[in-house]
Design a protein around this motif. Structure first.
Motif, PDB file in Angstrom:
ATOM      1  N   LEU A   8       0.822  -1.210   0.000  1.00  0.00           N
ATOM      2  CA  LEU A   8       0.000   0.000   0.000  1.00  0.00           C
ATOM      3  C   LEU A   8       0.858   1.262   0.000  1.00  0.00           C
ATOM      4  CD1 LEU A   8      -2.893  -1.042   2.405  1.00  0.00           C
ATOM      5  CD2 LEU A   8      -3.012  -0.723  -0.072  1.00  0.00           C
ATOM      6  N   ILE A   9       1.956   1.264   0.728  1.00  0.00           N
ATOM      7  CA  ILE A   9       2.861   2.422   0.728  1.00  0.00           C
ATOM      8  C   ILE A   9       3.423   2.638  -0.667  1.00  0.00           C
ATOM      9  CG2 ILE A   9       5.080   3.286   1.575  1.00  0.00           C
ATOM     10  CD1 ILE A   9       4.376   1.928   4.275  1.00  0.00           C
ATOM     11  N   PHE A  10       3.842   1.560  -1.321  1.00  0.00           N
ATOM     12  CA  PHE A  10       4.375   1.662  -2.679  1.00  0.00           C
ATOM     13  C   PHE A  10       3.322   2.217  -3.636  1.00  0.00           C
ATOM     14  CE2 PHE A  10       4.974  -0.143  -6.911  1.00  0.00           C
ATOM     15  CZ  PHE A  10       6.253   0.326  -7.214  1.00  0.00           C
ATOM     16  N   LEU A  11       2.091   1.655  -3.561  1.00  0.00           N
ATOM     17  CA  LEU A  11       1.027   2.133  -4.444  1.00  0.00           C
ATOM     18  C   LEU A  11       0.679   3.591  -4.161  1.00  0.00           C
ATOM     19  CD1 LEU A  11      -1.413  -0.925  -4.554  1.00  0.00           C
ATOM     20  CD2 LEU A  11       0.072  -0.088  -6.388  1.00  0.00           C
ATOM     21  N   GLY A  12       0.673   3.988  -2.892  1.00  0.00           N
ATOM     22  CA  GLY A  12       0.357   5.367  -2.539  1.00  0.00           C
ATOM     23  C   GLY A  12       1.333   6.353  -3.162  1.00  0.00           C
ATOM     24  N   LYS A  13       2.580   5.966  -3.247  1.00  0.00           N
ATOM     25  CA  LYS A  13       3.608   6.846  -3.823  1.00  0.00           C
ATOM     26  C   LYS A  13       3.629   6.783  -5.347  1.00  0.00           C
ATOM     27  CE  LYS A  13       6.672   6.623   0.158  1.00  0.00           C
ATOM     28  NZ  LYS A  13       7.953   6.117   0.665  1.00  0.00           N
ATOM     29  N   ASN A  14       3.398   5.585  -5.922  1.00  0.00           N
ATOM     30  CA  ASN A  14       3.611   5.396  -7.355  1.00  0.00           C
ATOM     31  C   ASN A  14       2.340   5.308  -8.195  1.00  0.00           C
ATOM     32  OD1 ASN A  14       6.514   5.239  -7.145  1.00  0.00           O
ATOM     33  ND2 ASN A  14       6.168   3.303  -6.089  1.00  0.00           N
ATOM     34  N   ASN A  15       1.244   4.870  -7.600  1.00  0.00           N
ATOM     35  CA  ASN A  15       0.011   4.707  -8.369  1.00  0.00           C
ATOM     36  C   ASN A  15      -1.188   4.997  -7.459  1.00  0.00           C
ATOM     37  OD1 ASN A  15      -2.062   3.964 -10.062  1.00  0.00           O
ATOM     38  ND2 ASN A  15      -1.093   2.061 -10.747  1.00  0.00           N
ATOM     39  N   PRO A  16      -1.464   6.286  -7.169  1.00  0.00           N
ATOM     40  CA  PRO A  16      -2.535   6.634  -6.232  1.00  0.00           C
ATOM     41  C   PRO A  16      -3.901   6.089  -6.632  1.00  0.00           C
ATOM     42  CG  PRO A  16      -1.218   8.558  -6.761  1.00  0.00           C
ATOM     43  CD  PRO A  16      -0.762   7.459  -7.654  1.00  0.00           C
ATOM     44  N   LYS A  17      -4.174   6.021  -7.928  1.00  0.00           N
ATOM     45  CA  LYS A  17      -5.479   5.520  -8.371  1.00  0.00           C
ATOM     46  C   LYS A  17      -5.672   4.058  -7.957  1.00  0.00           C
ATOM     47  CE  LYS A  17      -8.464   5.761 -12.372  1.00  0.00           C
ATOM     48  NZ  LYS A  17      -8.589   6.207 -13.751  1.00  0.00           N
ATOM     49  N   LEU A  18      -4.655   3.238  -8.165  1.00  0.00           N
ATOM     50  CA  LEU A  18      -4.721   1.836  -7.769  1.00  0.00           C
ATOM     51  C   LEU A  18      -4.722   1.700  -6.242  1.00  0.00           C
ATOM     52  CD1 LEU A  18      -4.854  -1.061  -8.720  1.00  0.00           C
ATOM     53  CD2 LEU A  18      -2.366  -1.083  -8.882  1.00  0.00           C
ATOM     54  N   PHE A  19      -4.006   2.617  -5.564  1.00  0.00           N
ATOM     55  CA  PHE A  19      -3.991   2.622  -4.098  1.00  0.00           C
ATOM     56  C   PHE A  19      -5.420   2.754  -3.553  1.00  0.00           C
ATOM     57  CE2 PHE A  19      -4.154   5.312  -0.284  1.00  0.00           C
ATOM     58  CZ  PHE A  19      -3.431   4.536   0.620  1.00  0.00           C
ATOM     59  N   TRP A  20      -6.173   3.740  -4.070  1.00  0.00           N
ATOM     60  CA  TRP A  20      -7.543   3.958  -3.588  1.00  0.00           C
ATOM     61  C   TRP A  20      -8.471   2.830  -4.016  1.00  0.00           C
ATOM     62  CZ3 TRP A  20      -8.168   6.782   0.369  1.00  0.00           C
ATOM     63  CH2 TRP A  20      -7.282   7.843   0.607  1.00  0.00           C
ATOM     64  N   LYS A  21      -8.218   2.234  -5.156  1.00  0.00           N
ATOM     65  CA  LYS A  21      -9.022   1.097  -5.598  1.00  0.00           C
ATOM     66  C   LYS A  21      -8.824  -0.091  -4.659  1.00  0.00           C
ATOM     67  CE  LYS A  21     -10.136  -1.673  -9.597  1.00  0.00           C
ATOM     68  NZ  LYS A  21      -9.841  -1.988 -10.993  1.00  0.00           N
ATOM     69  N   GLU A  22      -7.611  -0.283  -4.186  1.00  0.00           N
ATOM     70  CA  GLU A  22      -7.318  -1.374  -3.245  1.00  0.00           C
ATOM     71  C   GLU A  22      -8.029  -1.179  -1.908  1.00  0.00           C
ATOM     72  OE1 GLU A  22      -5.435  -4.314  -3.292  1.00  0.00           O
ATOM     73  OE2 GLU A  22      -5.584  -4.003  -5.446  1.00  0.00           O
ATOM     74  N   LEU A  23      -8.272   0.044  -1.531  1.00  0.00           N
ATOM     75  CA  LEU A  23      -8.920   0.321  -0.257  1.00  0.00           C
ATOM     76  C   LEU A  23     -10.440   0.233  -0.317  1.00  0.00           C
ATOM     77  CD1 LEU A  23      -6.788   3.246   1.199  1.00  0.00           C
ATOM     78  CD2 LEU A  23      -6.667   0.820   1.725  1.00  0.00           C
ATOM     79  N   GLN A  24     -11.006   0.140  -1.500  1.00  0.00           N
ATOM     80  CA  GLN A  24     -12.459   0.032  -1.638  1.00  0.00           C
ATOM     81  C   GLN A  24     -12.925  -1.322  -1.126  1.00  0.00           C
ATOM     82  OE1 GLN A  24     -14.769   2.287  -2.745  1.00  0.00           O
ATOM     83  NE2 GLN A  24     -13.112   3.759  -2.746  1.00  0.00           N
TER      84      GLN A  24
END
Length: 144
Positions: A8-24
């Protein structure tokens, strides 16, 4: 092996759209089988019923169980910023007037112990609220 946190930290820095999709939420059930007319009929039926309330048992005693100091202590413990009651009163009113109101409230409590609870105090008001479920729950914080 990469932990969920690191991912999640990696996605938050590199791919915010996928980060938020993972949290849904993953498994959202959509819809219900209750029609508006069924809901209306159910609620109307609830309000048409007159609840049968048995009076509480009387305690025959002349002893005063409550003192003014105990009531004042209880009033001091009341939380502020809470919702109003059915008479549109808030706990703050009791706190502001505790020196004047505490002796009267003490008398009321002691009379209730000696004579019984007033019947209108044994009735509660419950209002069912219909909660609509949406198919998409937006994130609380997210990219625009």
């Amino acid at each position: 092996m990469v932990s969920r946190r690191e991912e999640l930290i990696f996605l938050g820095k590199n791919n915010p759209k996928l980060f938020w999709k993972e949290l849904q939420p993953k498994n959202i059930q959509i819809g219900n089988n209750i029609t508006a007319s069924k809901w209306f009929d159910y609620v109307r039926q609830l309000y048409e019923q007159v609840p049968k309330v048995d009076p509480p048992p009387l305690v025959n005693t002349d002893i005063e169980l409550f003192t003014v100091q105990e009531v004042e202590m209880g009033i001091k413990k009341l939380g502020v910023g809470k919702a109003k009651d059915l008479a549109e009163l808030q706990a703050e009113y009791l706190k502001w007037g505790s020196k004047i109101l505490a002796p009267h409230i003490t008398n009321i409590f002691n009379n209730i112990v000696q004579q019984g609870l007033p019947t209108n105090w044994t009735t509660s008001l419950t209002i069912p609220l219909f909660k609509a479920v949406t198919s998409i729950i937006p994130p609380i914080i997210g990219p625009s």
